[in-house]
Design an enzyme around this catalytic site. Structure first.
Site, PDB file in Angstrom:
ATOM      1  N   GLU A  14       0.807  -1.217   0.000  1.00  0.00           N
ATOM      2  CA  GLU A  14       0.000   0.000   0.000  1.00  0.00           C
ATOM      3  C   GLU A  14       0.848   1.279   0.000  1.00  0.00           C
ATOM      4  O   GLU A  14       0.684   2.147   0.871  1.00  0.00           O
ATOM      5  CB  GLU A  14      -0.966  -0.005   1.182  1.00  0.00           C
ATOM      6  N   GLU A  24      -5.621  -8.587   0.543  1.00  0.00           N
ATOM      7  CA  GLU A  24      -6.305  -8.356   1.811  1.00  0.00           C
ATOM      8  C   GLU A  24      -7.794  -8.169   1.550  1.00  0.00           C
ATOM      9  O   GLU A  24      -8.183  -7.380   0.680  1.00  0.00           O
ATOM     10  CB  GLU A  24      -5.759  -7.111   2.534  1.00  0.00           C
TER      11      GLU A  24
END
Length: 394
Positions: free
Chosen positions: A204, A324
């Site tokens: 991220e 995720e």
């Protein structure tokens, strides 16, 4: 196989032997990773695994990323553990409230039908000034990786809660220098492992704390592409099995937005690249702790996610993993079961394996994604495990 049977088998085999930081920075949480045990009660040895079993010369079955991903069913994240950034040295593993990971925990995960283990790992707090990784930390990470590899699981190893990369032009040169240094050491340590080990460059990457943190800018997206290119070139340069290893890259912030997916440049002209997307959907239900506790089957966000994945990647023969996903506990088990069933059913239709974010907590003020009771070696929500099994198979 029903959950009680799974637990019985697992316990028979093992007899005698936190808060979410899913995407961003650690948040304080009143919940504990294990409701009945403290991290201090666990020995930091990690359960006695032999780290000398280093897989230094495993034969590599060279395969395309597309074929490799097709072998994956569903995955589980060892969240808020090796990615925790408190404490010092190997004690960082328990600094966010979770227990020291041992092989019995990963045996439980495998027995429940998960054949992918993602090992989020933070490195920045374990570096010397010259970017040398603490050898004890590298040993400990390798020990945990081996728990998955020795269970015949696919293992994804990444760089997670790193404060040292920030996609702005002023920092990019130093970021790339450090990225190269860190990944050279990781890749050298693991270059003898076979195709079951996958490296994921960054987690991220985004403008932390800024207004465009999750949306990004044109400049920041281009810098994230530079991260991906440097990561891939660095791993390939170490040789050995890394020359053919499948590698994961991510768009800005691992975002599921069409803008950020479209902006990702695949850094290598090969069939060995996987794209990682993170998507907690529907957002208000799955991730927003102040959002709804009711799952709306008419919400179209899950369908849109996989349609966009198809458009930007699958149609170009680039495989994707949802690195995720999950839903926070809001005392709404029936809705969570329906959500995970719908999510994985759609993912299976598109051939996209998904990896549940398990941060070890099920109650408290934070984002409670915990499924595995790491202290008692059972499942907090067996209904969710059974739903997952019902879609992907045991």
């Amino acid at each position: 196989m029903k959950i009680k049977k799974i637990l019985a088998c697992t316990l028979a085999l093992t007899m005698g032997m936190v808060m979410l930081t899913s995407c961003g920075d650690k948040e304080e949480d009143s919940g504990s990773a294990a409701d009945t045990s403290s991290a201090e009660e666990n020995d930091s040895s990690g359960g006695g695994s032999d780290v000398s079993k280093t897989h230094t010369n495993d034969p590599m079955t060279v395969t395309s990323a597309k074929d490799l991903v097709a072998q994956m069913k569903v995955g589980w994240n060892l969240g808020n553990t090796l990615d925790a950034t408190g404490g010092s040295g190997v004690d960082a593993e328990v600094s966010w409230g979770n227990l020291v990971t041992d092989k019995a925990m990963i045996d439980m995960v495998k027995a429940a039908g998960f054949n992918v283990l993602r090992v989020p790992t933070s490195w920045g707090t374990h570096l010397e000034d010259d970017y040398t990784i603490d050898p004890a930390w590298l040993d400990r990470v390798q020990e945990v990786v081996n728990y998955g590899i020795d269970n015949d699981m696919f293992v994804i190893l990444n760089t997670h809660h790193e404060e040292w990369y920030m996609p702005v032009e002023a920092d990019v040169d130093e970021d790339l220098k450090q990225l190269e240094a860190v990944w050279t050491q990781i890749a050298e340590r693991f270059k003898g492992y076979d195709e079951h080990l996958i490296f994921e460059g960054v987690n991220e990457p985004r403008l932390r704390g800024e207004g465009a943190e999750w949306t990004g800018t044109g400049e920041s997206r281009e810098i994230v592409n530079k991260y991906a290119k440097t990561f891939v070139e660095t791993v390939r340069a170490t040789g050995g099995n890394n020359a053919d290893r499948c590698l994961m890259v991510t768009p800005y912030a691992a975002s599921s937005s069409a803008t950020n997916m479209q902006a990702l440049e695949i850094p290598e002209d090969s069939d060995k690249i996987i794209v990682s997307i993170h998507a907690y959907l529907p957002y208000s239900f799955a991730l927003d702790t102040q959002g709804t506790d009711v799952y709306d089957q008419n919400d179209n966000s899950i369908n849109e996610l996989f349609e966009n994945i198809k458009t930007y990647f699958l149609d170009r023969d680039i495989p994707v993993i949802v690195g995720e996903f999950g839903s926070v506990n809001k005392d709404n088990i029936d809705d969570r079961v329906q959500c995970v069933t719908d999510y994985l059913t759609k993912a299976k239709e598109y051939g996209v394996p998904c990896i549940w974010w398990d941060n070890g907590t099920r109650v408290g003020a934070g984002e409670n994604f915990g499924l595995l009771n790491r202290a008692e070696l059972d499942w907090y929500f067996p209904e969710i495990i059974e739903a997952i099994q019902g879609v992907v198979g045991q």
